[in-house]
Design a protein around this motif. Sequence first.
Motif, PDB file in Angstrom:
ATOM      1  N   TYR A  34       0.830  -1.201   0.000  1.00 35.01           N
ATOM      2  CA  TYR A  34       0.000   0.000   0.000  1.00 35.01           C
ATOM      3  C   TYR A  34       0.870   1.259   0.000  1.00 35.01           C
ATOM      4  O   TYR A  34       0.558   2.242  -0.686  1.00 35.01           O
ATOM      5  N   THR A  90      -2.337   5.701  -6.874  1.00 33.81           N
ATOM      6  CA  THR A  90      -3.110   4.468  -6.743  1.00 33.81           C
ATOM      7  C   THR A  90      -4.098   4.339  -7.896  1.00 33.81           C
ATOM      8  O   THR A  90      -4.232   3.266  -8.503  1.00 33.81           O
ATOM      9  N   VAL A 116      -1.587  -6.884  -4.442  1.00 33.41           N
ATOM     10  CA  VAL A 116      -2.769  -6.118  -4.052  1.00 33.41           C
ATOM     11  C   VAL A 116      -3.808  -6.297  -5.147  1.00 33.41           C
ATOM     12  O   VAL A 116      -3.492  -6.221  -6.339  1.00 33.41           O
ATOM     13  N   GLN A 120      -8.882  -3.969  -3.346  1.00 33.19           N
ATOM     14  CA  GLN A 120      -8.124  -3.449  -2.210  1.00 33.19           C
ATOM     15  C   GLN A 120      -7.518  -2.086  -2.539  1.00 33.19           C
ATOM     16  O   GLN A 120      -7.517  -1.178  -1.705  1.00 33.19           O
ATOM     17  N   ALA A 121      -7.032  -1.932  -3.758  1.00 32.07           N
ATOM     18  CA  ALA A 121      -6.452  -0.660  -4.177  1.00 32.07           C
ATOM     19  C   ALA A 121      -7.507   0.450  -4.203  1.00 32.07           C
ATOM     20  O   ALA A 121      -7.237   1.588  -3.817  1.00 32.07           O
ATOM     21  N   PHE A 124      -8.164   1.543  -0.648  1.00 31.68           N
ATOM     22  CA  PHE A 124      -7.035   2.340  -0.172  1.00 31.68           C
ATOM     23  C   PHE A 124      -7.059   3.735  -0.786  1.00 31.68           C
ATOM     24  O   PHE A 124      -6.817   4.741  -0.098  1.00 31.68           O
TER      25      PHE A 124
END
Length: 323
Positions: A34, A90, A116, A120-121, A124
């Motif tokens: 992350y 991201t 990842v 999930q990205a 985040f």
Amino acid sequence: MSELPRRDAPTGSVADAAPGNWVDRLLPQALRPYAQLARFDRPIGWWLLMWPCWWAAALVAIAAGRPGPDLWHLALFFVGAVVMRGAGCTWNDITDRDIDAQVARTRSRPIPAGRVSVRQALVFMALQALVGLAVLLQFNLFTIGLGLASVGVVAIYPFMKRITGHPQIVLGLAFSWGALVGWSAVAGQVDIAAWILYAGCVAWTVGYDTLYAHQDREDDAMIGLGSTALTYGDKSAPFIGGCYIATTLAFAIALYSAGAGVLAWVGLAGFAMHLAWQIARFDHTDGALCLKLFKSNTQAGWIFFAGLVADGLIAAAMAPAAP
């Protein structure tokens, strides 16, 4: 571009980050991907995003007769630059995941390397954007609306390399937005000096990102992506030089419009000399040198900012005392 995408090394490092960076050394394995998505291991990005904010904050202080930029605002712009640059990176990695898998420099990034997931990205990215929103809400209503207006430009930037040979212009529009926000946070509006500063920042961004793009020009050409590095090729030096001349001229007009004094002009002169040094050193065939020159724009930013701050402080010290 060569072999099929591969999984990253067991250490979870990425190929385009400096060896032994603090993320690789200090963060737990679960958090490392992350931090890499947000480019916390590469501070150059948030410096470049932050400078237009800080320059505008210092210039509007001069225009308003203040002794210097608001320190609270500078702190907010710092935090905002870090998290919004992270959110933007991201988003870029999400949209470019298939492209990144085909480029040697980027195939070890968390998404193409399988460390990842896209979901999930996205979560985040949303968390980072919420922190950025919390920062933005500290300012006046005009500035809040102005900051929110930048989201559309940020969102479309990753797609520009698929349709134009000048995606750096769109990056410049997004990365320079802080020049408008930094001014309006104090003035409650965007005056002509801020618009001219913004235009200069756009030209500066196009110039330095052309330096950066020369690292990937061969891969980009094979994949069919556009960039100013490919568009101008061995003519990139005069193109970057033209961008930097436009930057310097725009900044000069902005200083004049804001009523800046001698030390601000000295800072601009030092800034321009640094840009000239970059052009003198530039070699479009040397990717490592291009990256070094790109990163050196952090120092260029400090030079201009120091001149602006010093000018504001001296002007305030020399101002006659109120009766």
